[in-house]
Design an enzyme around this catalytic site. Structure first.
Site, PDB file in Angstrom:
ATOM      1  N   PHE A  60       0.865  -1.178   0.000  1.00  0.00           N
ATOM      2  CA  PHE A  60       0.000   0.000   0.000  1.00  0.00           C
ATOM      3  C   PHE A  60       0.905   1.234   0.000  1.00  0.00           C
ATOM      4  O   PHE A  60       1.888   1.279   0.740  1.00  0.00           O
ATOM      5  CB  PHE A  60      -0.902  -0.019   1.234  1.00  0.00           C
ATOM      6  CG  PHE A  60      -1.962   1.041   1.224  1.00  0.00           C
ATOM      7  CD1 PHE A  60      -3.094   0.886   0.444  1.00  0.00           C
ATOM      8  CD2 PHE A  60      -1.834   2.184   1.990  1.00  0.00           C
ATOM      9  CE1 PHE A  60      -4.084   1.860   0.421  1.00  0.00           C
ATOM     10  CE2 PHE A  60      -2.816   3.172   1.978  1.00  0.00           C
ATOM     11  CZ  PHE A  60      -3.943   3.007   1.189  1.00  0.00           C
TER      12      PHE A  60
ATOM     13  N   TYR B  24     -10.574  -0.580  11.100  1.00  0.00           N
ATOM     14  CA  TYR B  24     -11.834  -0.172  10.478  1.00  0.00           C
ATOM     15  C   TYR B  24     -12.259  -1.059   9.321  1.00  0.00           C
ATOM     16  O   TYR B  24     -13.290  -0.819   8.707  1.00  0.00           O
ATOM     17  CB  TYR B  24     -11.775   1.287  10.021  1.00  0.00           C
ATOM     18  CG  TYR B  24     -10.530   1.683   9.257  1.00  0.00           C
ATOM     19  CD1 TYR B  24     -10.372   1.366   7.921  1.00  0.00           C
ATOM     20  CD2 TYR B  24      -9.527   2.391   9.896  1.00  0.00           C
ATOM     21  CE1 TYR B  24      -9.232   1.735   7.231  1.00  0.00           C
ATOM     22  CE2 TYR B  24      -8.374   2.774   9.225  1.00  0.00           C
ATOM     23  CZ  TYR B  24      -8.233   2.444   7.882  1.00  0.00           C
ATOM     24  OH  TYR B  24      -7.101   2.809   7.202  1.00  0.00           O
ATOM     25  N   LYS B  25     -11.480  -2.092   9.005  1.00  0.00           N
ATOM     26  CA  LYS B  25     -11.852  -2.996   7.925  1.00  0.00           C
ATOM     27  C   LYS B  25     -12.604  -4.205   8.508  1.00  0.00           C
ATOM     28  O   LYS B  25     -13.741  -4.089   8.933  1.00  0.00           O
ATOM     29  CB  LYS B  25     -10.605  -3.409   7.142  1.00  0.00           C
ATOM     30  CG  LYS B  25      -9.849  -2.238   6.510  1.00  0.00           C
ATOM     31  CD  LYS B  25      -8.668  -2.713   5.718  1.00  0.00           C
ATOM     32  CE  LYS B  25      -7.757  -1.567   5.282  1.00  0.00           C
ATOM     33  NZ  LYS B  25      -8.398  -0.606   4.376  1.00  0.00           N
TER      34      LYS B  25
ATOM     35  N   ASP C 245       2.353  -5.863   8.195  1.00  0.00           N
ATOM     36  CA  ASP C 245       1.152  -5.036   8.122  1.00  0.00           C
ATOM     37  C   ASP C 245      -0.033  -5.988   7.958  1.00  0.00           C
ATOM     38  O   ASP C 245      -0.132  -6.697   6.963  1.00  0.00           O
ATOM     39  CB  ASP C 245       1.257  -4.085   6.936  1.00  0.00           C
ATOM     40  CG  ASP C 245       0.062  -3.142   6.802  1.00  0.00           C
ATOM     41  OD1 ASP C 245      -1.052  -3.524   7.204  1.00  0.00           O
ATOM     42  OD2 ASP C 245       0.237  -2.039   6.272  1.00  0.00           O
TER      43      ASP C 245
ATOM     44  N   ARG D 177     -12.830  -4.590  -6.767  1.00  0.00           N
ATOM     45  CA  ARG D 177     -12.527  -5.307  -5.525  1.00  0.00           C
ATOM     46  C   ARG D 177     -13.824  -5.629  -4.784  1.00  0.00           C
ATOM     47  O   ARG D 177     -14.698  -4.770  -4.610  1.00  0.00           O
ATOM     48  CB  ARG D 177     -11.637  -4.464  -4.602  1.00  0.00           C
ATOM     49  CG  ARG D 177     -10.276  -4.138  -5.160  1.00  0.00           C
ATOM     50  CD  ARG D 177      -9.328  -3.691  -4.055  1.00  0.00           C
ATOM     51  NE  ARG D 177      -9.965  -2.795  -3.107  1.00  0.00           N
ATOM     52  CZ  ARG D 177      -9.477  -2.504  -1.890  1.00  0.00           C
ATOM     53  NH1 ARG D 177      -8.361  -3.062  -1.479  1.00  0.00           N
ATOM     54  NH2 ARG D 177     -10.102  -1.654  -1.089  1.00  0.00           N
TER      55      ARG D 177
END
Length: 414
Positions: A133, A227-228, A202, A389
């Site tokens: 990312f 938050y995912k 990560d 996605r």
């Protein structure tokens, strides 16, 4: 038509047999197929009431007394212990606070310092996942400047071949954010340790979707967002894992009063707190943190292995439905078919053939396709220019959702 009836019937049977299906009622959902939990998880139903109590009673009535009486002060480590079993860690090794980016900086610079402490000053290279990312890459560049290291970007497959006596720390993503590919955390961690370097992982796209095994595999340092798949809410605080046996040597580049051994002593000299607490920095973001704590209650009595099994079954079924419903050659799966190489999302690359129908006014193909899906009640997201996605959160996504999403995709692309 027969394919539709057959797949819809199978979805209904799979949902009826799903042991995790009752968990859906713990979330605020509607009739939309929500497949974007890999960016922002759905709202757990108990969070609004909890936040109202925090705001009206704890802040409104108790005010500053809540730091002690409501447990605000200990929230970072208390909530860290709630996350710990979801990533395979014993208590006392995770502290919650700050953003993922800030925690990556702590972990990476701290990792270089750990390596030099153990192996000497010759450790002057940081290896980073070249496909990571973007923010992780930016932070890695900064960490290299701060520590005087050379940055070496490579793909995860290339990591074992570039490790050596100069390697200080290695930063890798457990799951690729674009393709959903699951990388070999046990094998790569072992390879990093074999040359005396520090492994930093990560976990943003794996925690809450599959077993991680931080303690089991000897990971040194790890970071992740909440938050995912952990459903902590927009911008909810991230976390930092510091393995038990390196905590007394972990030297954070961001020492703050909250990570001081005597925070209220207000001494000019810094003495790090014991344990993972030295990963704290400043005053915790209490409102977001306590929303996260409430959200994590949906995980009570949930087996992460069962979550992983359903994730694989869901993504298998979705891919099967895509194959049946979408005309040949219009999309290509970037997500590995092998279970051992797959996270909990499916990434589909759109064919250039679709550009005539969907690409208008500079809008990328995937963006235009996803806009059409969202208009029909199927919410995913895209990555520029051609990747769709779909994130599958097993706690609230069902097989009927997977079938409907693939069917709508097929209808739009036809």
């Amino acid at each position: 038509m027969s394919d539709v009836r057959e797949l819809a019937a199978r979805a209904e049977k799979l949902d009826a047999a799903d042991e995790l299906a009752p968990l859906r009622s713990r979330f605020v959902l509607d009739d939309v197929v929500y497949l974007d939990g890999n960016s922002l998880g759905a709202l757990p139903a108990n969070v609004p009431g909890r936040i109202e109590d925090v705001v009206r009673r704890q802040w409104g009535e108790l005010r500053i007394r809540s730091w002690d009486e409501s447990g605000w002060w200990t929230a970072p480590e208390r909530i860290g212990d709630r996350i710990a079993p979801l990533v395979g860690a014993a208590p006392g090794q995770i502290v919650v606070g700050d953003s993922t980016s800030v925690n990556v900086l702590k972990a990476l610079v701290g990792g270089v310092r750990l390596a030099r402490l153990a192996q000497g000053p010759g450790r002057d290279e940081i290896v980073v996942d070249a496909t990571t990312f973007p923010t992780d890459g930016y932070i890695a560049q900064s960490a290299a400047r701060l520590t005087g290291c050379t940055l070496r970007p490579v793909t995860p497959a290339q990591v074992p071949g570039v490790l050596g006596e100069r390697t200080a720390a290695v930063l890798l993503n457990h799951v690729d954010y674009r393709t959903g590919r699951l990388h070999d955390l046990p094998g790569l961690t072992a390879a990093v340790h074999a040359v005396g370097a520090i492994a930093v992982w990560d976990l943003c796209h794996s925690a809450g979707a599959l077993p991680v095994g931080l303690d089991e595999h000897g990971v040194d340092l790890a970071v992740g967002c909440t938050y995912k798949y952990l459903n902590g809410g927009p911008g909810s605080p991230a976390y930092l894992y510091v393995r038990q046996d390196v905590q007394d040597r972990f030297d954070s580049p961001l020492p703050g009063w909250n990570s001081h051994a005597d925070p209220f002593g207000m001494r000019p000299d810094f003495e790090p707190a014991a344990g993972a607490l030295r990963g704290r920095v400043g005053t915790p973001d209490i409102l977001s943190m306590l929303a996260l704590e409430a959200a994590l209650e949906v995980w009570e009595d949930v087996d992460v292995a069962a979550v992983r099994a359903k994730s694989l079954a869901l993504t298998d079924f979705f891919l099967e439905c895509v194959t049946s419903y979408v005309p040949d050659g219009l999309v290509e799966s970037l997500t590995p078919a092998a279970h051992g190489e797959r996270g909990s999302q499916v990434a589909l690359r759109c064919s250039p053939k679709l550009s005539t129908s969907f690409e208008q006014g500079g809008t990328p193909i995937a963006g235009a396709v996803m806009k059409r899906l969202i208009e029909r009640g199927v919410v995913g997201d895209f990555r520029h220019p051609d990747v769709l996605r779909f994130g599958f959160t097993p706690l609230y996504v069902g097989f009927g959702d997977a079938e409907r999403a693939a069917r709508v995709l097929g209808e739009e692309l036809r």
